[in-house]
Design a protein around this motif. Structure first.
Motif, PDB file in Angstrom:
ATOM      1  N   GLU A 154      10.742  14.043 -11.981  1.00 35.84           N
ATOM      2  CA  GLU A 154       9.374  14.395 -11.620  1.00 35.84           C
ATOM      3  C   GLU A 154       8.407  13.556 -12.442  1.00 35.84           C
ATOM      4  N   ALA A 208      -2.118  11.509  -4.265  1.00 33.71           N
ATOM      5  CA  ALA A 208      -1.018  12.151  -3.544  1.00 33.71           C
ATOM      6  C   ALA A 208      -0.526  11.277  -2.394  1.00 33.71           C
ATOM      7  N   GLU A 209      -1.453  10.695  -1.650  1.00 36.52           N
ATOM      8  CA  GLU A 209      -1.065   9.818  -0.541  1.00 36.52           C
ATOM      9  C   GLU A 209      -0.310   8.599  -1.054  1.00 36.52           C
ATOM     10  N   LEU A 237       1.386   8.320  -3.949  1.00 37.90           N
ATOM     11  CA  LEU A 237       2.687   8.713  -4.483  1.00 37.90           C
ATOM     12  C   LEU A 237       3.681   9.081  -3.382  1.00 37.90           C
ATOM     13  N   ALA A 238       3.201   9.632  -2.286  1.00 38.85           N
ATOM     14  CA  ALA A 238       4.083   9.955  -1.165  1.00 38.85           C
ATOM     15  C   ALA A 238       4.744   8.686  -0.638  1.00 38.85           C
ATOM     16  N   SER A 275       7.259   7.372  -3.607  1.00 41.14           N
ATOM     17  CA  SER A 275       8.458   8.171  -3.877  1.00 41.14           C
ATOM     18  C   SER A 275       9.355   8.289  -2.659  1.00 41.14           C
ATOM     19  N   VAL A 319       5.814  14.968  -2.572  1.00 40.58           N
ATOM     20  CA  VAL A 319       4.695  15.073  -3.505  1.00 40.58           C
ATOM     21  C   VAL A 319       4.204  16.511  -3.464  1.00 40.58           C
ATOM     22  N   CYS A 320       3.763  16.989  -4.600  1.00 42.37           N
ATOM     23  CA  CYS A 320       3.226  18.341  -4.705  1.00 42.37           C
ATOM     24  C   CYS A 320       1.889  18.271  -5.425  1.00 42.37           C
ATOM     25  N   VAL A 377      -0.936  16.193  -9.801  1.00 42.86           N
ATOM     26  CA  VAL A 377      -0.195  15.717  -8.638  1.00 42.86           C
ATOM     27  C   VAL A 377       1.182  15.301  -9.140  1.00 42.86           C
ATOM     28  N   LYS A 378       2.220  15.818  -8.495  1.00 44.08           N
ATOM     29  CA  LYS A 378       3.589  15.534  -8.916  1.00 44.08           C
ATOM     30  C   LYS A 378       4.334  14.818  -7.801  1.00 44.08           C
ATOM     31  N   ALA A 379       5.112  13.826  -8.186  1.00 43.04           N
ATOM     32  CA  ALA A 379       5.956  13.101  -7.232  1.00 43.04           C
ATOM     33  C   ALA A 379       7.395  13.209  -7.704  1.00 43.04           C
ATOM     34  N   TYR A 380       8.312  13.176  -6.760  1.00 47.05           N
ATOM     35  CA  TYR A 380       9.722  13.346  -7.074  1.00 47.05           C
ATOM     36  C   TYR A 380      10.505  12.107  -6.670  1.00 47.05           C
TER      37      TYR A 380
END
Length: 88
Positions: free
Chosen positions: A7, A21-22, A24-25, A28, A32-33, A55-58
């Motif tokens: 994460e 978020a866009e 990172l989506a 990744s 994204v959360c 904002v979290k990315a996985y």
């Protein structure tokens, strides 16, 4: 099948959360959360609003995280450059 995920969390002003978020989506490819605060209140007026959002990315543990972190860091520097006063 790889069941290990990493994460990456970034805290920034609310108005930039959707942009990050866009981005990172796309980087990744795994999800994204955007932080969703768990609130126990009877009215929206009782909720204190933070000026920051997380904002979290996985990423898969198999990914080249050094390359991803360098790319994310460069994006955040560019975002800060076009948003004077922003400290990332």
């Amino acid at each position: 099948m790889n069941d290990t995920w990493l994460e990456v969390a970034c805290e920034l002003p609310n108005e930039l959360a959707d942009i990050l978020a866009e981005y990172l989506a796309g980087v990744s490819g795994a999800g994204v959360c955007v932080e969703n605060l768990n609130v126990d209140a009877f009215s929206l007026s009782e909720i204190a609003h933070s000026p920051l959002t997380t904002v979290k990315a996985y990423f898969s543990a198999a990914d080249d995280m050094d390359a991803h972190l360098a790319e994310i860091s460069a994006f955040l520097k560019d975002l800060a450059a076009v948003n004077p006063g922003l400290s990332l």
